[in-house]
Design a protein around this motif. Structure first.
Motif, PDB file in Angstrom:
ATOM      1  N   UNK A  96       2.803  -7.729  -2.225  1.00  0.00           N
ATOM      2  CA  UNK A  96       3.524  -7.589  -0.956  1.00  0.00           C
ATOM      3  C   UNK A  96       3.938  -6.133  -0.738  1.00  0.00           C
ATOM      4  N   UNK A  97       4.346  -5.435  -1.794  1.00  0.00           N
ATOM      5  CA  UNK A  97       4.693  -4.013  -1.665  1.00  0.00           C
ATOM      6  C   UNK A  97       3.515  -3.213  -1.111  1.00  0.00           C
ATOM      7  N   UNK A  98       2.317  -3.504  -1.607  1.00  0.00           N
ATOM      8  CA  UNK A  98       1.129  -2.796  -1.132  1.00  0.00           C
ATOM      9  C   UNK A  98       0.958  -2.959   0.378  1.00  0.00           C
ATOM     10  N   UNK A  99       1.346  -4.109   0.885  1.00  0.00           N
ATOM     11  CA  UNK A  99       1.147  -4.392   2.310  1.00  0.00           C
ATOM     12  C   UNK A  99       2.163  -3.681   3.203  1.00  0.00           C
ATOM     13  N   UNK A 126       2.795  -0.614   4.458  1.00  0.00           N
ATOM     14  CA  UNK A 126       2.338   0.135   5.633  1.00  0.00           C
ATOM     15  C   UNK A 126       1.644  -0.731   6.681  1.00  0.00           C
ATOM     16  N   UNK A 127       1.124  -1.876   6.254  1.00  0.00           N
ATOM     17  CA  UNK A 127       0.399  -2.752   7.178  1.00  0.00           C
ATOM     18  C   UNK A 127       1.334  -3.654   7.982  1.00  0.00           C
ATOM     19  N   UNK A 128       2.592  -3.774   7.553  1.00  0.00           N
ATOM     20  CA  UNK A 128       3.467  -4.761   8.177  1.00  0.00           C
ATOM     21  C   UNK A 128       4.554  -4.147   9.046  1.00  0.00           C
ATOM     22  N   UNK A 129       4.702  -2.815   9.008  1.00  0.00           N
ATOM     23  CA  UNK A 129       5.824  -2.241   9.750  1.00  0.00           C
ATOM     24  C   UNK A 129       5.643  -2.349  11.256  1.00  0.00           C
ATOM     25  N   UNK A 130       4.419  -2.539  11.726  1.00  0.00           N
ATOM     26  CA  UNK A 130       4.218  -2.692  13.176  1.00  0.00           C
ATOM     27  C   UNK A 130       4.902  -3.942  13.703  1.00  0.00           C
ATOM     28  N   UNK A 131       5.095  -4.939  12.820  1.00  0.00           N
ATOM     29  CA  UNK A 131       5.789  -6.168  13.222  1.00  0.00           C
ATOM     30  C   UNK A 131       7.160  -6.265  12.581  1.00  0.00           C
ATOM     31  N   UNK A 132       7.575  -5.206  11.871  1.00  0.00           N
ATOM     32  CA  UNK A 132       8.863  -5.257  11.182  1.00  0.00           C
ATOM     33  C   UNK A 132       8.920  -6.308  10.087  1.00  0.00           C
ATOM     34  N   UNK A 153       9.053  -3.185   3.079  1.00  0.00           N
ATOM     35  CA  UNK A 153       9.559  -2.469   4.248  1.00  0.00           C
ATOM     36  C   UNK A 153      10.095  -1.095   3.852  1.00  0.00           C
ATOM     37  N   UNK A 154      10.749  -1.019   2.712  1.00  0.00           N
ATOM     38  CA  UNK A 154      11.205   0.283   2.230  1.00  0.00           C
ATOM     39  C   UNK A 154      10.027   1.219   2.008  1.00  0.00           C
ATOM     40  N   UNK A 155       8.951   0.714   1.415  1.00  0.00           N
ATOM     41  CA  UNK A 155       7.766   1.554   1.192  1.00  0.00           C
ATOM     42  C   UNK A 155       7.112   1.916   2.522  1.00  0.00           C
ATOM     43  N   UNK A 156       7.030   0.931   3.412  1.00  0.00           N
ATOM     44  CA  UNK A 156       6.403   1.195   4.706  1.00  0.00           C
ATOM     45  C   UNK A 156       7.167   2.197   5.539  1.00  0.00           C
TER      46      UNK A 156
END
Length: 376
Positions: free
Chosen positions: A122-125, A127-133, A161-164
């Motif tokens: 999930x951490x890896x994802x 940057x991929x999830x910040x567009x939807x928060x 989210x912190x990583x993103x």
């Protein structure tokens, strides 16, 4: 003939010696290395190779948990954090997408290797999830088959989210809050956890742009989430505090009140050794019921997953609680054991605790799907 007999006897002795030699523990090669950094590098490389070779992280991680526990080496104690990195590296190598997440999440409730790997995915994802928060990951978390894995997924979302958001606590906390009351509390815990980790640059984190090192200051700024803010603070300090007595516990939290004190006591209790009975007895030695109940939030009773006799035995420690805290103790253990048993403890555990404890155990167990705020 004598020479033939001698060779035969020698071969037989060699075979018997080989048969008698104890099997080497899982990843024994790494255990021979005495420098911690080099040992961890060895574990990371071999664990990733093992998972890649298996072709199925979902089924291989539960096997690794079993082997790591049976090895009797340092591996299992290090495994959760190591698997954060392994999970991220595996996800990067295989170009993991959000839609693939539930197919590769370990099929295990084990809080060690499996939970760490799932969190790494999930951490890896991030940057991929910040567009939807983070909202795009919630359906994937909900699709996981056990409550414990769902909780771990939402907690991991806070890390992601912190990583993103490049370790911006404000942005990550606000994103968690927008997930709603069902998910925000556990997501917040993950965000604050990542923040405290980032202050020492561990787990491949980067330093926040605005650094506040004092939990008294930071958790006052985020007072709405003060319990989550405090919860991981002490355990992420290097060196961390030594908590062996009530005096150790209360001195760390002197002068605090309300949710600040609850979070501080819970976090300080978590810094104690991971022995649920010893931790619960430390909590019971506190004079105030509110302090004792806060302390129970740091008890690592999830390590009793798959051990029903130990789960039931822990309820006997609730009788030691100060006045007004016994029912809360029963309720918290009922709730959290129902989480780790995926809903079966309500019917298969609570009816077998002492009669005086049953109603509170059942009441807590029925709350198993609500946010945990602190756990694991």
């Amino acid at each position: 003939m004598a020479l033939v007999a001698l060779v035969t006897m020698s071969a037989a002795w060699s075979g018997a010696a080989a048969a008698a030699a104890p099997a080497r523990p899982f990843l024994w090669q790494c255990e021979q290395i005495h420098l911690d950094q080099a040992k961890d590098a060895c574990y990371l490389r071999l664990l990733l190779e093992d998972i890649n070779r298996s072709g199925s992280p979902a089924t291989e991680l539960p096997r690794i948990d079993r082997l790591a526990k049976a090895a009797g080496t340092a591996l299992y104690g290090r495994c959760h954090l190591l698997m954060h990195t392994v999970g991220r590296e595996w996800a990067a190598e295989h170009h993991l997408t959000i839609e693939q997440l539930q197919n590769v999440e370990p099929r295990s409730n084990d809080p060690g290797c499996s939970a760490g790997f799932g969190m790494g995915l999930v951490m890896y994802l991030g940057p991929k999830i910040i567009s939807t928060g983070g909202k795009s990951v919630i359906p994937e978390c909900n699709a996981l088959p056990t409550r414990y894995r769902q909780f771990t997924c939402v907690h991991s979302l806070g890390h992601a989210l912190m990583r993103g958001y490049h370790e911006s606590l404000f942005l990550a906390v606000q994103a968690c809050a927008r997930l709603g009351a069902r998910y925000a509390p556990d997501c917040e815990q993950g965000a604050f956890h990542d923040y405290w980790v980032s202050l020492r640059g561990a787990d491949d984190t980067m330093s926040p742009m605005e650094v506040v090192r004092s939990p008294r200051k930071l958790c006052a700024q985020y007072s709405r989430w003060a319990v989550q803010c405090w919860y991981r603070y002490f355990i992420e300090q290097s060196p961390g505090p030594i908590v062996q007595s009530v005096r150790d516990l209360t001195s760390l939290c002197s002068g605090l009140a309300g949710v600040q004190r609850i979070g501080c006591i819970a976090g300080a209790a978590k810094a104690d050794i991971d022995d649920p009975v010893a931790q619960t007895r430390l909590c019971a030695a506190l004079h105030m019921a509110n302090d004792a109940l806060a302390c129970l939030r740091g008890v690592a009773n999830q390590v009793y997953a798959g051990a029903p006799k130990k789960q039931l035995a822990l309820f006997r420690e609730c009788a030691r609680m100060p006045a007004g805290a016994r029912g809360g103790c029963d309720s918290w253990f009922g709730r959290t054991f129902n989480v780790v048993t995926n809903g079966t403890f309500l019917a298969q555990g609570c009816p077998y605790v002492a009669r005086v404890d049953r109603a509170a155990c059942k009441a807590g167990a029925r709350l198993w799907r609500a946010p945990l705020v602190t756990f694991s």
